[in-house]
Design an enzyme around this catalytic site. Structure first.
Site, PDB file in Angstrom:
ATOM      1  N   LYS A  25       0.823  -1.218   0.000  1.00  0.00           N
ATOM      2  CA  LYS A  25       0.000   0.000   0.000  1.00  0.00           C
ATOM      3  C   LYS A  25       0.855   1.265   0.000  1.00  0.00           C
ATOM      4  O   LYS A  25       0.599   2.201  -0.757  1.00  0.00           O
ATOM      5  CB  LYS A  25      -0.937  -0.017   1.209  1.00  0.00           C
ATOM      6  CG  LYS A  25      -1.862   1.181   1.298  1.00  0.00           C
ATOM      7  CD  LYS A  25      -3.158   0.850   1.988  1.00  0.00           C
ATOM      8  CE  LYS A  25      -2.987   0.633   3.465  1.00  0.00           C
ATOM      9  NZ  LYS A  25      -3.148   1.863   4.245  1.00  0.00           N
ATOM     10  N   SER A  26       1.871   1.284   0.854  1.00  0.00           N
ATOM     11  CA  SER A  26       2.720   2.492   0.943  1.00  0.00           C
ATOM     12  C   SER A  26       3.359   2.792  -0.410  1.00  0.00           C
ATOM     13  O   SER A  26       3.410   3.946  -0.851  1.00  0.00           O
ATOM     14  CB  SER A  26       3.838   2.282   1.967  1.00  0.00           C
ATOM     15  OG  SER A  26       3.301   2.180   3.241  1.00  0.00           O
ATOM     16  N   ARG A  30       2.543   6.012  -2.993  1.00  0.00           N
ATOM     17  CA  ARG A  30       3.689   6.880  -3.314  1.00  0.00           C
ATOM     18  C   ARG A  30       3.981   6.892  -4.810  1.00  0.00           C
ATOM     19  O   ARG A  30       4.282   7.922  -5.387  1.00  0.00           O
ATOM     20  CB  ARG A  30       4.925   6.418  -2.533  1.00  0.00           C
ATOM     21  CG  ARG A  30       4.923   6.863  -1.077  1.00  0.00           C
ATOM     22  CD  ARG A  30       5.968   6.073  -0.308  1.00  0.00           C
ATOM     23  NE  ARG A  30       6.161   6.557   1.049  1.00  0.00           N
ATOM     24  CZ  ARG A  30       5.349   6.325   2.071  1.00  0.00           C
ATOM     25  NH1 ARG A  30       4.231   5.646   1.876  1.00  0.00           N
ATOM     26  NH2 ARG A  30       5.632   6.774   3.283  1.00  0.00           N
ATOM     27  N   ARG A 126      -8.827  11.868  12.721  1.00  0.00           N
ATOM     28  CA  ARG A 126      -7.370  11.746  12.911  1.00  0.00           C
ATOM     29  C   ARG A 126      -6.653  13.092  12.825  1.00  0.00           C
ATOM     30  O   ARG A 126      -7.137  14.013  12.188  1.00  0.00           O
ATOM     31  CB  ARG A 126      -6.817  10.735  11.888  1.00  0.00           C
ATOM     32  CG  ARG A 126      -7.379   9.343  12.151  1.00  0.00           C
ATOM     33  CD  ARG A 126      -6.952   8.353  11.116  1.00  0.00           C
ATOM     34  NE  ARG A 126      -5.531   8.056  11.180  1.00  0.00           N
ATOM     35  CZ  ARG A 126      -4.903   7.262  10.321  1.00  0.00           C
ATOM     36  NH1 ARG A 126      -5.591   6.680   9.343  1.00  0.00           N
ATOM     37  NH2 ARG A 126      -3.630   7.037  10.445  1.00  0.00           N
ATOM     38  N   SER A 171       7.113   8.986  12.353  1.00  0.00           N
ATOM     39  CA  SER A 171       6.018   8.893  11.379  1.00  0.00           C
ATOM     40  C   SER A 171       6.531   9.113   9.956  1.00  0.00           C
ATOM     41  O   SER A 171       6.999  10.200   9.602  1.00  0.00           O
ATOM     42  CB  SER A 171       4.935   9.929  11.690  1.00  0.00           C
ATOM     43  OG  SER A 171       4.128  10.134  10.548  1.00  0.00           O
ATOM     44  N   ASP A 323       1.987  -1.070  11.958  1.00  0.00           N
ATOM     45  CA  ASP A 323       0.678  -1.550  11.491  1.00  0.00           C
ATOM     46  C   ASP A 323       0.403  -3.002  11.886  1.00  0.00           C
ATOM     47  O   ASP A 323      -0.662  -3.534  11.581  1.00  0.00           O
ATOM     48  CB  ASP A 323       0.586  -1.400   9.963  1.00  0.00           C
ATOM     49  CG  ASP A 323       0.500   0.065   9.554  1.00  0.00           C
ATOM     50  OD1 ASP A 323       0.091   0.896  10.395  1.00  0.00           O
ATOM     51  OD2 ASP A 323       0.848   0.379   8.405  1.00  0.00           O
ATOM     52  N   LYS A 350      -4.337   5.682  14.783  1.00  0.00           N
ATOM     53  CA  LYS A 350      -4.547   4.978  13.501  1.00  0.00           C
ATOM     54  C   LYS A 350      -6.019   5.000  13.088  1.00  0.00           C
ATOM     55  O   LYS A 350      -6.806   5.741  13.665  1.00  0.00           O
ATOM     56  CB  LYS A 350      -4.016   3.548  13.611  1.00  0.00           C
ATOM     57  CG  LYS A 350      -2.509   3.492  13.882  1.00  0.00           C
ATOM     58  CD  LYS A 350      -1.728   4.100  12.741  1.00  0.00           C
ATOM     59  CE  LYS A 350      -0.262   4.258  13.092  1.00  0.00           C
ATOM     60  NZ  LYS A 350       0.471   5.067  12.122  1.00  0.00           N
ATOM     61  N   ARG A 400      -7.819  -3.434   9.903  1.00  0.00           N
ATOM     62  CA  ARG A 400      -6.898  -4.322  10.641  1.00  0.00           C
ATOM     63  C   ARG A 400      -7.558  -4.903  11.892  1.00  0.00           C
ATOM     64  O   ARG A 400      -7.187  -5.986  12.325  1.00  0.00           O
ATOM     65  CB  ARG A 400      -5.590  -3.594  10.946  1.00  0.00           C
ATOM     66  CG  ARG A 400      -4.857  -3.238   9.660  1.00  0.00           C
ATOM     67  CD  ARG A 400      -3.369  -3.078   9.786  1.00  0.00           C
ATOM     68  NE  ARG A 400      -2.783  -3.068   8.453  1.00  0.00           N
ATOM     69  CZ  ARG A 400      -2.422  -1.973   7.774  1.00  0.00           C
ATOM     70  NH1 ARG A 400      -2.530  -0.777   8.321  1.00  0.00           N
ATOM     71  NH2 ARG A 400      -1.916  -2.068   6.558  1.00  0.00           N
TER      72      ARG A 400
HETATM   73  C1  S3P Z   1       2.473   4.750   6.378  1.00  0.00           C
HETATM   74  C2  S3P Z   1       3.026   5.136   7.570  1.00  0.00           C
HETATM   75  C3  S3P Z   1       2.487   4.727   8.874  1.00  0.00           C
HETATM   76  C4  S3P Z   1       1.512   3.565   8.736  1.00  0.00           C
HETATM   77  C5  S3P Z   1       0.559   3.733   7.604  1.00  0.00           C
HETATM   78  C6  S3P Z   1       1.308   3.857   6.293  1.00  0.00           C
HETATM   79  C7  S3P Z   1       3.078   5.255   5.137  1.00  0.00           C
HETATM   80  O1  S3P Z   1       1.808   5.819   9.455  1.00  0.00           O
HETATM   81  O2  S3P Z   1       0.795   3.395   9.933  1.00  0.00           O
HETATM   82  O3  S3P Z   1      -0.341   2.648   7.513  1.00  0.00           O
HETATM   83  O4  S3P Z   1       2.795   4.705   4.051  1.00  0.00           O
HETATM   84  O5  S3P Z   1       3.874   6.200   5.207  1.00  0.00           O
HETATM   85  P1  S3P Z   1       2.601   6.937  10.317  1.00  0.00           P
HETATM   86  O6  S3P Z   1       3.621   7.527   9.440  1.00  0.00           O
HETATM   87  O7  S3P Z   1       1.561   7.950  10.708  1.00  0.00           O
HETATM   88  O8  S3P Z   1       3.157   6.208  11.503  1.00  0.00           O
END
Ligand code: S3P
Length: 443
Positions: A25-26, A30, A126, A171, A323, A350, A400
């Site tokens: 996902k990340s 991106r 959030r 973060s 996560d 989260k 989750r």
């Molecule tokens: C993520 C960073 C994390 C993670 C999120 C995805 C990312 O959050 O919990 O599911 O893709 O950069 P934080 O950066 O707020 O810890």
């Protein structure tokens, strides 16, 4: 509110299988955001097709970016840095995704018009002040003033200035927000960031964006100089370790079982879950290790373990497993001895307050837990077997929480009614299909 639920009243039988999980996902989010800033056509293979990424593509389309999404790949026709077609009265919807919300803002910091950013119920709760603050320091405008969450309006500026930013939470979203803003900021942006996932840094490196990184034990020092342009780029996206974690734990807790998960991103800044579970007695192994686009990938092999033991989890692993804690808590519940996880207040920031909800669920299944806003102590019980009725409801549709509950039901027994199965669509649409492939019976 949706009243859909699934029912599980049978543990899963032993299995010995090979699976694939959905794309990371990340990396998917991106890639899409950066491809929109490149010049020309970029392609991604194995892009995660979940609500979070689809919302990313929808936002980009509204900003004038052309996108083709086929079964095999996704193609984005980038318009260059700050090449978006800004219009009046734009509303961009981040849905459930904190990553999208927080990483999209820095691409809008030159918009001549106010843009409204909205999200679903969970995202609207959030904290966005963590990214609003550094962007304001660069000269970006937000309305209403002092609002900390969505919905919010952003309006760019012609007079942006570079900042020296200190990221103290660990973060990656905050760090990446400032990094992406640096694409539009004249001069040099510098960031001192507590260790967190470094996908943005690796992508910047691939894209030859002028950047220097000095790595120290706890912090990274990053300097970025505004690039003139970014060339288009292709990316092969490996499977998501955060999605794999649910199946790793299902295997650990199911007698006589074995599982091979193919082609997973094992970036060291994401490996906390493997390190923590191996410290607890698991023997998870990585095979076929290779690098694709600077990201390490491997096949993950796991088998069931009889003698899991508790852990006093070192806080320096927190960010690399952020996560995965819900599913790690489940292992702690089945392990011998007391487990202790500390400095985890971020977990309550989260999609739902996961530290709170995780301890509630463990409590409900008869596991002794002592927790506060920052830490949790879990009194493990290797003989934990369930035979009562359990209902999981009102968890802000956190994907989750849903998946952790399914794994609990399939590995511990009891009769479970788990609401909001649609929640998995945000990060892992194939979750229930893979669960069935492993032989589980779900109504
Ligand atoms: C993520 C960073 C994390 C993670 C999120 C995805 C990312 O959050 O919990 O599911 O893709 O950069 P934080 O950066 O707020 O810890």
């Amino acid at each position: 509110m949706s009243s859909k639920f699934i029912k599980i009243d049978k543990k899963i039988n032993y299995f010995n299988k090979i699976i694939k999980v959905d794309g990371d996902k990340s990396l998917s989010i991106r890639w899409a955001l950066l491809a929109s800033q490149a010049i020309g056509n970029s392609k991604a293979f194995n892009l995660l097709k979940s609500e979070d990424t689809i919302n990313t593509l929808k936002c980009l389309k509204k900003l004038g970016i052309k996108i083709k999404l086929s079964k095999k790949f996704c193609q984005i026709e980038g318009r260059g840095i700050n090449g978006f077609l800004f219009k009046k009265n734009l509303i961009l919807n981040s849905g459930n995704s904190g990553t999208l919300g927080r990483l999209l803002l820095p691409l809008l910091i030159k918009s001549p018009y106010k843009i409204k950013i909205v999200g679903d119920k969970s995202l609207s709760k959030r904290d966005f002040s963590r990214v609003i603050k550094p962007l304001k320091n660069m000269g970006v405008n937000f309305y209403p003033q002092n609002k900390k969450n969505l919905p919010i309006f952003i309006k760019g500026s012609k007079y942006l200035r570079p900042i020296k930013y200190i990221e103290n939470r660990g973060s990656a979203q905050c760090k990446s927000c400032v990094m992406l803003a640096a694409l539009n900021i004249p001069g040099e942006t510098s960031i001192t960031a507590k260790k967190s996932r470094n996908h943005t840094e690796l992508l910047f490196k691939n894209l030859k964006i002028p950047m220097k990184i000095i790595k120290k034990k706890k912090y990274d020092f990053i300097k970025i100089i505004k690039p003139k342009s970014i060339n288009s780029f292709n990316l092969k996206i490996p499977g998501d370790i955060s999605s794999s974690a649910f199946f790793i734990v299902l295997t650990l807790l199911t007698k006589n079982s074995k599982l091979l998960i193919k082609n997973i991103n094992i970036n060291p800044s994401r490996l906390g879950v493997i390190k923590i579970l191996n410290k607890m007695g698991a023997k998870i192994k990585l095979f076929n290790i290779k690098k694709i686009n600077n990201e390490k990938c491997a096949d993950i092999f796991v088998k069931s373990v009889k003698n899991l033991k508790g852990i006093n989890c070192p806080s320096n692993l927190n960010s690399s497993a952020i996560d995965e804690f819900l599913i790690i808590f489940l292992v702690a519940a089945k392990a011998k001895g007391i487990s202790y996880f500390k400095n985890l207040s971020e977990l309550n920031q989260k999609e739902s307050p996961r530290l709170k909800i995780g301890s509630k669920i463990l409590n409900m299944i008869g596991v002794k837990v002592i927790s506060n806003k920052n830490s949790i102590k879990i009194y493990g019980n290797p003989n934990l077997k369930l035979n009562k009725n359990y209902v999981i409801k009102n968890f802000l549709k956190d994907h989750r929480v849903f998946m952790m509950s399914v794994i609990s039901a399939l590995s511990l027994g009891g009769t479970w009614k788990i609401y909001n199965p649609e929640s998995v669509k945000t990060s892992f649409p194939s979750f229930l299909k893979i669960i069935s492939k492993l032989g589980a019976k779900i109504n």
